[in-house]
Design an enzyme around this catalytic site. Structure first.
Site, short mmCIF file in Angstrom:
data_model
loop_
_atom_site.label_atom_id
_atom_site.label_comp_id
_atom_site.label_asym_id
_atom_site.label_seq_id
_atom_site.Cartn_x
_atom_site.Cartn_y
_atom_site.Cartn_z
CB VAL A 1 -0.98 0.16 1.23
CG1 VAL A 1 -1.67 1.25 1.43
CG2 VAL A 1 -2.09 -0.96 0.87
CB THR B 1 -3.12 -3.24 10.79
OG1 THR B 1 -3.71 -3.52 9.26
CG2 THR B 1 -2.67 -1.95 11.04
CB THR C 1 -7.22 -1.97 7.19
OG1 THR C 1 -7.19 -1.74 5.64
CG2 THR C 1 -8.43 -2.48 7.62
CG PHE D 1 -11.40 1.13 -0.84
CD1 PHE D 1 -12.15 0.30 0.11
CD2 PHE D 1 -11.50 2.61 -0.54
CE1 PHE D 1 -13.00 0.66 0.92
CE2 PHE D 1 -12.28 3.12 0.60
CZ PHE D 1 -12.94 2.18 1.34
CG LEU D 2 -4.23 -0.73 -2.98
CD1 LEU D 2 -3.77 -2.15 -3.03
CD2 LEU D 2 -2.96 0.16 -3.12
CE LYS E 1 -9.46 -2.04 3.06
NZ LYS E 1 -9.49 -2.15 1.75
CB CYS F 1 -7.07 -7.47 2.79
SG CYS F 1 -5.68 -6.20 2.66
NE ARG G 1 0.96 -9.67 3.21
CZ ARG G 1 1.11 -8.40 3.20
NH1 ARG G 1 1.06 -7.89 4.47
NH2 ARG G 1 0.96 -7.67 2.17
P1 NAD Z 1 3.38 -4.51 4.17
O1 NAD Z 1 3.47 -5.61 5.31
O2 NAD Z 1 3.48 -5.01 2.69
O3 NAD Z 1 4.24 -3.20 4.24
C1 NAD Z 1 4.22 -2.73 5.51
C2 NAD Z 1 5.71 -2.01 5.50
O4 NAD Z 1 5.60 -0.96 6.63
C3 NAD Z 1 6.90 -2.85 5.87
O5 NAD Z 1 7.75 -2.84 4.49
C4 NAD Z 1 7.47 -2.61 7.14
O6 NAD Z 1 8.68 -2.72 7.22
C5 NAD Z 1 7.00 -0.95 7.17
N1 NAD Z 1 6.90 -0.34 8.57
C6 NAD Z 1 6.40 -1.06 9.65
N2 NAD Z 1 6.49 -0.26 10.66
C7 NAD Z 1 7.20 0.90 10.31
C8 NAD Z 1 7.53 2.13 10.77
N3 NAD Z 1 7.33 2.53 12.09
N4 NAD Z 1 8.28 3.02 10.19
C9 NAD Z 1 8.47 2.71 8.84
N5 NAD Z 1 8.22 1.45 8.15
C10 NAD Z 1 7.62 0.63 8.91
O7 NAD Z 1 1.73 -4.06 4.48
P2 NAD Z 1 0.46 -3.94 3.25
O8 NAD Z 1 0.19 -5.03 2.62
O9 NAD Z 1 1.12 -2.57 2.44
O10 NAD Z 1 -0.66 -3.17 3.97
C11 NAD Z 1 -0.31 -1.94 4.98
C12 NAD Z 1 -1.90 -1.73 5.44
O11 NAD Z 1 -2.75 -1.32 4.44
C13 NAD Z 1 -2.61 -2.59 6.35
O12 NAD Z 1 -3.11 -1.99 7.37
C14 NAD Z 1 -3.54 -3.50 5.29
O13 NAD Z 1 -4.52 -4.08 6.00
C15 NAD Z 1 -3.90 -2.27 4.40
N6 NAD Z 1 -4.49 -2.51 3.19
C16 NAD Z 1 -3.56 -3.48 2.38
C17 NAD Z 1 -4.07 -3.87 1.18
C18 NAD Z 1 -3.36 -5.01 0.35
O14 NAD Z 1 -3.79 -5.38 -0.79
N7 NAD Z 1 -1.97 -5.17 0.67
C19 NAD Z 1 -5.17 -3.15 0.55
C20 NAD Z 1 -5.83 -2.24 1.17
C21 NAD Z 1 -5.24 -1.87 2.51
#
Ligand code: NAD
Length: 440
Positions: A11, A86, A122, A152-153, A207, A263, A331
């Site tokens: 994201v 999260t 989220t 929402f991607l 969401k 998700c 995941r």
């Molecule tokens: P991810 O695990 O791919 O990425 C999270 C990144 O944050 C990691 O690279 C981690 O090293 C970094 N990070 C954590 N704590 C940090 C800090 N204090 N400082 C700097 N960097 C830090 O997660 P994601 O899939 O991108 O998801 C992120 C959020 O978005 C989640 O809440 C998820 O539910 C939500 N979301 C994800 C998607 C999806 O399709 N993946 C879609 C919509 C919403």
């Protein structure tokens, strides 16, 4: 305007790249120095169509940078996004906010000048207000406002989804934050993308409600597929017959091995936890979670049935490891449940995925990793399609069958037409449709 995005995952990275494409100066921060270094070298750590080109172009234009210096990036930024993970709390349904809280604390310490701090992760209902208090405690003098802007991607079409969203949801509580967020999303508002300004709680719940509803549709059609098998109906026709009703629609009605990914599983669990905490129950979502787990548990049994009852000394060829096509994300992928279950019953596994093998190696031991589908099929007693990659749709099924000990094809994505497979040597098992034998 300068923008900081904390978290360079699926994201954060997409958000940063797309906002820089709109012309903002964006710094994307990650705490993993190694990831930041690779990004600076031009290496994109995830598979996401179109993302590398966008990152490359905006880096070259000087609008996009990567850093592990959160304070430096936050200072002077007009908007700071929190886009960290999260996951579920260990052994619990509730979302773990440890990363979000840590990021907010660090952001709070670095704030200077009016800044909008935005949760894009989220997060459970109440988080924006909780973070507002947390930042206020860390920095009583900070000039900031919170916003909740859920994302929402979809992985696999994330760039397209961000640049052409169905809607943007922004929860906020101040006119100043609304003005700043409107400035940020003006490029999309000018293209008539609907923007919903709500309070924090509503944005946070939208969401979870959206994800839980989509998961429910998948759970529902999976149940209908099982019923089709039991009564001799064809789920493809049932889906079409339902989905052509405009009140229902055709999206998210394909049966599969059970939903996975980063998700739906955690967000449905978190929603049930939010409901319980609020003194209500979410019985429908609880049932969806239970049905989905049972479905994944039964996959190995279905494969055993298709190879004559026992998996002992059977070689199973698995096509597709990622939780869905066009991503390398593993995941909660079905592969992580079914492959160990097959191994436990005595099967040996050969597997192939177009992009996820590197990520899968450490998670799935004792698998023979192959370079393509034909190599995977060699001497196999069954092929199992777990991910709906396009390249599997056009395979030469006769050539595939010729490599195998037994031509058994188990399609957990219904990517083939039963009529086409009937012209090949395969015995074809799919979801919610009758088993097909050669010539039938
Ligand atoms: P991810 O695990 O791919 O990425 C999270 C990144 O944050 C990691 O690279 C981690 O090293 C970094 N990070 C954590 N704590 C940090 C800090 N204090 N400082 C700097 N960097 C830090 O997660 P994601 O899939 O991108 O998801 C992120 C959020 O978005 C989640 O809440 C998820 O539910 C939500 N979301 C994800 C998607 C999806 O399709 N993946 C879609 C919509 C919403």
């Amino acid at each position: 305007m300068r923008v900081a995005v904390v978290g360079a995952g699926y994201v954060g990275l997409v958000t940063a790249a797309c906002l820089s494409e709109f012309g903002f100066e964006v710094t994307c921060i990650d705490k993993e120095a190694d990831k930041v270094e690779r990004l600076r070298q031009g290496e994109i750590p995830i598979h996401e169509p179109g993302l590398d080109g966008l990152v490359f172009a905006n880096r070259r234009a000087g609008r996009l940078d990567f850093s592990d210096d959160l304070s430096g990036a936050v200072r002077g930024a007009g908007v700071v996004f929190i886009a960290v993970g999260t996951p579920s709390r260990r052994g619990e349904d509730a979302a773990d906010l440890a990363f979000v809280r840590a990021a907010a604390e660090q952001i709070g310490r670095a704030l200077n000048g009016f800044t909008v701090v935005v949760t894009k992760s989220t997060v459970p209902v109440g988080t924006a207000r909780m973070l507002e208090r947390l930042i206020r405690d860390v920095r009583p003098d900070a000039n900031f406002a919170m916003a909740s802007n859920p994302e929402f991607l979809r992985e696999g079409s994330a760039v397209e989804d961000f640049l052409r969203p169905d809607r943007i949801v922004v929860g906020l509580s101040s006119a100043q934050a609304r003005e700043r967020m409107s400035e940020l999303y003006r490029p999309l508002m000018l293209r008539d993308v609907p923007v919903l300004f709500t309070n924090f709680e509503t944005a946070e719940l939208i969401k979870y409600a959206a994800n839980a509803y989509l998961a429910t549709r998948i759970g529902f059609i999976n149940e209908m597929a099982d019923l089709c098998e039991a009564v001799g109906a064809d789920v493809s026709a049932v889906t079409r017959g339902m989905g052509l009703d405009r009140r229902i629609g055709l999206h998210y009605l394909q049966p599969g091995p059970g939903f996975g990914g980063s998700c739906f599983p955690k967000d449905t669990r978190a929603l049930t936890s939010i409901a319980k905490q609020a003194g209500t129950r979410s019985r429908i979502v609880e049932a969806v979670i239970e049905a989905n787990a049972a479905r994944k548990d039964r996959l190995a049994e279905r494969i055993a049935d298709a190879v004559g009852g026992s998996l002992r000394n059977k070689r199973v060829a698995v096509l597709g490891i990622s939780f869905k096509a066009e991503t390398d994300d593993l995941r909660e992928a079905a592969s992580l449940a079914v492959i160990p279950a097959l191994q436990k019953e005595g099967a040996t596994i050969a597997a192939y995925d177009p992009v996820a093998i590197a990520a899968a190696r450490p998670l799935l031991p004792d698998v023979t990793w192959c370079g393509d589908a034909y190599e995977t099929a060699k001497d196999a007693d069954a092929i199992v399609v777990l991910t709906e990659w396009n390249e599997f749709r056009g395979l030469d099924l006769r050539r595939l069958a010729a490599q195998m000990r037994e031509p058994v094809l188990i399609d957990f994505r219904n990517i083939y037409s039963a009529g086409d497979v009937a012209k090949t040597p395969f015995v074809y098992h799919s979801l919610g449709r009758a088993t097909v034998s050669p010539g039938s």
